[in-house]
Design a protein around this motif. Structure first.
Motif, PDB file in Angstrom:
ATOM      1  N   ASP A  28       0.721  -0.873  -0.359  1.00 31.28           N
ATOM      2  CA  ASP A  28       0.150   0.024  -0.024  1.00 31.28           C
ATOM      3  C   ASP A  28       1.088   1.355  -0.120  1.00 31.28           C
ATOM      4  O   ASP A  28       0.141   1.918  -0.616  1.00 31.28           O
ATOM      5  CB  ASP A  28      -0.971  -0.043   0.693  1.00 31.28           C
ATOM      6  CG  ASP A  28      -2.777  -0.845   0.948  1.00 31.28           C
ATOM      7  OD1 ASP A  28      -2.232  -1.280   0.001  1.00 31.28           O
ATOM      8  OD2 ASP A  28      -3.448  -1.193   1.888  1.00 31.28           O
ATOM      9  N   LEU A  32       0.906   4.006  -2.639  1.00 23.11           N
ATOM     10  CA  LEU A  32       0.883   5.336  -2.750  1.00 23.11           C
ATOM     11  C   LEU A  32       1.734   6.522  -3.073  1.00 23.11           C
ATOM     12  O   LEU A  32       1.708   7.606  -3.910  1.00 23.11           O
ATOM     13  CB  LEU A  32       0.444   5.331  -1.643  1.00 23.11           C
ATOM     14  CG  LEU A  32       0.225   6.818  -0.708  1.00 23.11           C
ATOM     15  CD1 LEU A  32      -0.963   7.752  -1.175  1.00 23.11           C
ATOM     16  CD2 LEU A  32       0.393   6.832   0.371  1.00 23.11           C
ATOM     17  N   ILE A 227      -6.703   9.106 -10.669  1.00 23.29           N
ATOM     18  CA  ILE A 227      -6.973   7.333  -9.844  1.00 23.29           C
ATOM     19  C   ILE A 227      -7.019   6.182 -11.445  1.00 23.29           C
ATOM     20  O   ILE A 227      -6.825   5.376 -11.235  1.00 23.29           O
ATOM     21  CB  ILE A 227      -8.047   7.615  -9.039  1.00 23.29           C
ATOM     22  CG1 ILE A 227      -7.322   7.708  -8.016  1.00 23.29           C
ATOM     23  CG2 ILE A 227      -8.605   6.141  -8.625  1.00 23.29           C
ATOM     24  CD1 ILE A 227      -8.838   7.904  -6.406  1.00 23.29           C
ATOM     25  N   HIS A 231      -4.746   3.486 -12.493  1.00 26.69           N
ATOM     26  CA  HIS A 231      -4.878   2.070 -12.856  1.00 26.69           C
ATOM     27  C   HIS A 231      -4.864   2.029 -14.392  1.00 26.69           C
ATOM     28  O   HIS A 231      -4.683   0.125 -14.333  1.00 26.69           O
ATOM     29  CB  HIS A 231      -6.184   1.961 -11.819  1.00 26.69           C
ATOM     30  CG  HIS A 231      -5.935   1.980 -10.406  1.00 26.69           C
ATOM     31  ND1 HIS A 231      -5.142   1.078  -9.425  1.00 26.69           N
ATOM     32  CD2 HIS A 231      -6.164   2.890  -9.583  1.00 26.69           C
ATOM     33  CE1 HIS A 231      -5.804   1.509  -8.380  1.00 26.69           C
ATOM     34  NE2 HIS A 231      -6.290   2.318  -8.170  1.00 26.69           N
ATOM     35  N   LEU A 248     -10.626  -1.384  -9.758  1.00 30.43           N
ATOM     36  CA  LEU A 248     -10.194  -0.481  -8.544  1.00 30.43           C
ATOM     37  C   LEU A 248     -10.436   0.113  -8.659  1.00 30.43           C
ATOM     38  O   LEU A 248      -9.790   1.802  -7.638  1.00 30.43           O
ATOM     39  CB  LEU A 248      -8.270  -1.125  -8.282  1.00 30.43           C
ATOM     40  CG  LEU A 248      -7.903  -2.570  -7.761  1.00 30.43           C
ATOM     41  CD1 LEU A 248      -6.141  -3.220  -8.093  1.00 30.43           C
ATOM     42  CD2 LEU A 248      -7.814  -2.500  -6.325  1.00 30.43           C
ATOM     43  N   VAL A 251     -13.697   1.972  -7.139  1.00 29.99           N
ATOM     44  CA  VAL A 251     -13.818   1.627  -6.121  1.00 29.99           C
ATOM     45  C   VAL A 251     -12.719   2.659  -5.538  1.00 29.99           C
ATOM     46  O   VAL A 251     -12.969   3.348  -4.725  1.00 29.99           O
ATOM     47  CB  VAL A 251     -13.420   0.156  -5.358  1.00 29.99           C
ATOM     48  CG1 VAL A 251     -12.664  -0.205  -4.078  1.00 29.99           C
ATOM     49  CG2 VAL A 251     -13.812  -1.312  -6.018  1.00 29.99           C
ATOM     50  N   TRP A 252     -11.220   2.945  -6.058  1.00 28.58           N
ATOM     51  CA  TRP A 252     -10.325   3.792  -5.232  1.00 28.58           C
ATOM     52  C   TRP A 252     -11.322   5.096  -5.825  1.00 28.58           C
ATOM     53  O   TRP A 252     -11.451   6.383  -4.894  1.00 28.58           O
ATOM     54  CB  TRP A 252      -8.984   3.377  -5.348  1.00 28.58           C
ATOM     55  CG  TRP A 252      -8.760   2.062  -4.972  1.00 28.58           C
ATOM     56  CD1 TRP A 252      -7.830   0.936  -4.822  1.00 28.58           C
ATOM     57  CD2 TRP A 252      -8.421   2.353  -3.269  1.00 28.58           C
ATOM     58  NE1 TRP A 252      -7.566   0.369  -3.797  1.00 28.58           N
ATOM     59  CE2 TRP A 252      -7.675   1.014  -2.981  1.00 28.58           C
ATOM     60  CE3 TRP A 252      -8.510   3.321  -2.385  1.00 28.58           C
ATOM     61  CZ2 TRP A 252      -7.391   0.866  -1.587  1.00 28.58           C
ATOM     62  CZ3 TRP A 252      -8.237   3.223  -0.506  1.00 28.58           C
ATOM     63  CH2 TRP A 252      -7.754   1.792  -0.433  1.00 28.58           C
ATOM     64  N   ILE A 255     -14.062   5.730  -2.823  1.00 29.73           N
ATOM     65  CA  ILE A 255     -13.864   5.736  -1.808  1.00 29.73           C
ATOM     66  C   ILE A 255     -13.006   7.155  -1.497  1.00 29.73           C
ATOM     67  O   ILE A 255     -13.497   7.594  -0.439  1.00 29.73           O
ATOM     68  CB  ILE A 255     -12.917   4.551  -1.085  1.00 29.73           C
ATOM     69  CG1 ILE A 255     -13.413   3.198  -1.076  1.00 29.73           C
ATOM     70  CG2 ILE A 255     -12.157   4.820   0.242  1.00 29.73           C
ATOM     71  CD1 ILE A 255     -12.462   2.039  -1.152  1.00 29.73           C
ATOM     72  N   THR A 256     -12.571   7.846  -2.291  1.00 28.44           N
ATOM     73  CA  THR A 256     -11.274   8.320  -2.208  1.00 28.44           C
ATOM     74  C   THR A 256     -12.595   9.907  -2.303  1.00 28.44           C
ATOM     75  O   THR A 256     -11.832  10.652  -1.047  1.00 28.44           O
ATOM     76  CB  THR A 256     -10.173   8.890  -3.163  1.00 28.44           C
ATOM     77  OG1 THR A 256      -9.893   7.662  -3.406  1.00 28.44           O
ATOM     78  CG2 THR A 256      -9.607  10.132  -3.521  1.00 28.44           C
TER      79      THR A 256
END
Length: 272
Positions: A28, A32, A227, A231, A248, A251-252, A255-256
């Motif tokens: 992770d 990042l 994002i 990805h 991904l 989802v990210w 969430i972000t």
């Protein structure tokens, strides 16, 4: 004998848990860092010619224009549902004339930028990751590099700039349609006096509420596009990798949006 086997297994089991957790944290942190470097590359290539203006307008059309219908649909029903909920709640304390400003403030400050961000993350963010990911696994990105074209400048920069510009515009559309839906339900269905509706709206709504939502949308558009493209460039492993990268990105992205919304709200309420 059995006790010695059990005692030997216990440390191994704990060791595996610690190793798995450590690998998860390291991956992770590495991800990042890679994302931060990718974002820095965007700022570098966005000010360096040649400028891909046509590609930028194409992406603006795809992200913005192609999302208008679903944004309007979501905004209309959000405003109508909120009008019903606010009316029956405020009527208990004889404050049903405040339906207009409550709905309008909620849309402007929170619901319009967040819901629009979630819609764009699910639609455009996924498309960005899928398009770039497909180009990655079919070696089209390698072909661009061989021809002397930087893939980040050609593929990422137009999409990120378009997302950053499109989301505030879509947020304004969402808020307008949501307020229109609230007005129609509040005055035509629930029987709120139109004069009182607009009177309370003009008294309690301020430009600061509008600007807060636009600022949030600006950041959401930038983050979602970053994002999605990141990805896409990170895809590996053929069609399965494209599917994983697309998942991904969605989802990210969602969430972000929710996480950043909290921090932006905490900051903006003190300066606006």
């Amino acid at each position: 004998m059995e006790q010695s086997i059990a005692s030997a297994r216990k440390p191994n089991f704990l060791k595996k848990i610690v190793q798995s957790f450590g690998s998860f944290v390291i991956d992770d942190i590495k991800g990042l860092g890679d994302f931060a470097l990718f974002t820095i590359k965007f700022f570098y290539w966005s000010v360096k010619p040649p400028f891909r203006v046509k590609l930028g307008f194409d992406q603006l059309f795809f992200i913005g224009n192609k999302s208008v219908f679903i944004v309007c649909l979501t905004g209309a029903f959000t405003g109508m549902v909120m009008a019903y909920q606010m009316y029956y709640g405020s009527k208990l304390i004889s404050m049903d004339t405040f339906v207009g400003p409550i709905v309008s403030m909620s849309l402007a400050r929170e619901l319009s930028p967040v819901l629009t961000g979630l819609i764009v993350a699910g639609r455009a963010g996924a498309a960005m990751a899928a398009q770039i990911g497909t180009m990655k696994v079919t070696e089209q990105i390698d072909a661009l590099e061989v021809m002397g074209v930087d893939a980040n400048q050609y593929l990422a920069v137009p999409r990120i700039l378009a997302g950053t510009i499109a989301l505030p515009i879509l947020t304004i559309i969402h808020g307008f349609v949501g307020n229109l839906g609230s007005y129609l339900i509040g005055t035509k269905v629930l029987g709120i006096d139109e004069v009182m509706y607009f009177s309370k709206l003009s008294q309690l709504m301020f430009l600061e509420d509008f600007f807060q939502g636009i600022i949030k949308a600006f950041f959401f558009g930038f983050i979602i596009a970053c994002i999605g493209t990141y990805h896409g460039f990170s895809v590996s492993g053929g069609a399965e990798g494209v599917g994983k990268g697309t998942n991904l990105a969605v989802v990210w992205g969602m969430i972000t949006v929710l996480v950043v919304d909290f921090f932006l709200t905490s900051f903006l309420v003190h300066i606006l």
